[in-house]
Design an enzyme around this catalytic site. Structure first.
Site, mmCIF file in Angstrom:
data_model
loop_
_atom_site.group_PDB
_atom_site.id
_atom_site.type_symbol
_atom_site.label_atom_id
_atom_site.label_comp_id
_atom_site.label_asym_id
_atom_site.label_seq_id
_atom_site.Cartn_x
_atom_site.Cartn_y
_atom_site.Cartn_z
ATOM 1 N N THR A 143 0.809 -1.216 0.000
ATOM 2 C CA THR A 143 0.000 0.000 0.000
ATOM 3 C C THR A 143 0.842 1.266 0.000
ATOM 4 O O THR A 143 1.947 1.280 0.567
ATOM 5 C CB THR A 143 -0.905 0.019 1.254
ATOM 6 O OG1 THR A 143 -1.517 1.302 1.360
ATOM 7 C CG2 THR A 143 -0.123 -0.231 2.533
ATOM 8 N N TYR A 168 -2.462 -0.976 10.021
ATOM 9 C CA TYR A 168 -2.628 -1.552 8.676
ATOM 10 C C TYR A 168 -1.345 -1.397 7.865
ATOM 11 O O TYR A 168 -0.809 -2.364 7.307
ATOM 12 C CB TYR A 168 -3.806 -0.871 7.960
ATOM 13 C CG TYR A 168 -3.818 -1.101 6.468
ATOM 14 C CD1 TYR A 168 -3.999 -2.376 5.948
ATOM 15 C CD2 TYR A 168 -3.610 -0.038 5.568
ATOM 16 C CE1 TYR A 168 -3.975 -2.598 4.573
ATOM 17 C CE2 TYR A 168 -3.591 -0.255 4.211
ATOM 18 C CZ TYR A 168 -3.773 -1.532 3.715
ATOM 19 O OH TYR A 168 -3.741 -1.747 2.361
#
Ligand code: UDP
Length: 342
Positions: A143, A168
């Site tokens: 990401t 995350y």
């Protein structure tokens, strides 16, 4: 008689092969974890269209049961290693596209242990089995959140220092490190793809909704109601209009990038880390205005607090993916993305 027996044996083996044509293809079986999810469905389609057999492994936690399928579907959890071992044995994967993960920044801030358990344990199971079954290459969904706070709106290069600011993003950063170990110690190359803001609808799959909590699907839903009220999380960032700036990339382009990256690691046999975005930057307000223009409707801004874990700005430099995979974000024009929801 011998000739007859030979003809019979050849015919029988051809029948068996065609009965198993979902399992055996010329280019091989590719494990797609999270293959029934938003990115997974488009990725399975792209794999199939490029001559592979995608095998979707999905626990249905955040996905649909597809009616249009692109290969076998195995329902189960990658955290269940015994079960996963059977799947590896059955399909003899030549490659893996690992998408299955928990992916919501605010949820990760609330439930960090859940994120570590699911994202790290899941990946460890995949990697241990990849080494045991001699898989040739892996694509890993990372990401843009690994970059953390960037000082400017300039496109970020893969070489930029990482600074994950949410659980995350931290789990994805650890994933990147694990893949580096797997390359160093087991010589399995991986493509670490740092996805930017994946959005848009792939009309050829039956996943029409996308992730409703993300900005563009939330806007699409807001514009279906009267009055139209658009929630903006944070208007005091040090950006041009005070709202967060992101790089929005169409899911079909991400699916193409997954296949091209897989082919890169399988043929070049070397690892790579690449940004997968559009290279364009838009603030939350600019995206809301784009949806408003397309829907031909005005809206009221609901200005809210910053969302926990949000980074102010992140825009991709995509030169590397373009040059090494010969990939283009052909569908990622913002207007085209907005249009795809309608
Ligand atoms: N956002 C917003 N309103 C919404 C949904 C999202 O203002 O209804 C903002 C969010 O705070 C972030 C940006 O839009 O600044 C993109 O959020 P999204 O959840 O789409 O992706 P993220 O960048 O968090 O992965």
């Amino acid at each position: 008689m011998k000739l007859l027996k030979f003809i019979f044996a050849v015919t029988l083996s051809m029948v068996c092969l065609s009965a198993e044509k979902n399992i055996v293809t010329s280019k091989g079986n590719i494990l797609v974890t999270g293959g029934n999810g938003y990115i997974g469905l488009s990725t399975c389609r792209a794999l199939k269209e490029n001559g592979y057999t995608p095998v979707s492994v999905d626990n249905s936690s955040n996905s649909i049961i597809p009616t249009i399928t692109w290969g076998p579907i195995e329902k189960g959890d990658i955290l269940n290693k015994k079960w996963l071992h059977k799947i590896f044995k059955k399909y003899k994967f030549s490659g893996i596209i690992h998408l299955a993960a928990k992916i919501y920044v605010p949820e990760s801030v609330d439930q960090p242990l859940l994120y570590y358990r699911e994202n790290i344990d899941g990946l460890l199971n995949i990697l241990e089995l990849a080494t045991e079954f001699n898989v040739k290459g892996i694509v890993f969904a990372s990401t843009s959140a690994v970059y953390g706070n960037l000082e400017s709106e300039d496109p970020v290069l893969e070489s930029h220092p990482t600074q994950p600011l949410s659980p995350y993003a931290e789990t994805k950063m650890i994933g990147e490190k694990l893949l580096k170990f797997v390359w160093e110690h087991h010589k399995i190359p991986s493509a670490i793809l740092r996805y930017f803001n994946v959005c848009g609808i792939d009309k050829a799959t039956d996943n029409k909704d996308g992730h409703s909590v993300h900005l563009i699907p939330s806007l699409y839903k807001a514009f279906q109601k009267t009055p139209v009220e658009v929630k903006i999380f944070g208007t005091d960032y040090s950006t041009s209009d005070g709202t967060c700036i992101r790089d929005y990339v169409h899911v079909n382009d991400v699916a193409q990038a997954n296949v091209k990256a897989l082919e890169y690691v399988l043929t070049k046999k070397e690892p790579i880390t690449a940004n997968i975005g559009s290279g364009n930057s838009y603030s939350v307000i600019q995206v809301a205005q784009a949806v408003s223009r397309y829907a031909k409707l005005d809206y009221k801004e609901i200005r809210l607090q910053r969302r926990p874990g949000d980074i102010p700005v992140v825009v991709a430099d995509i030169t590397k993916a373009k040059e090494t995979f010969k990939w283009e974000p052909a569908n990622s024009d913002l207007e085209n993305i907005v249009k795809s929801y309608y």
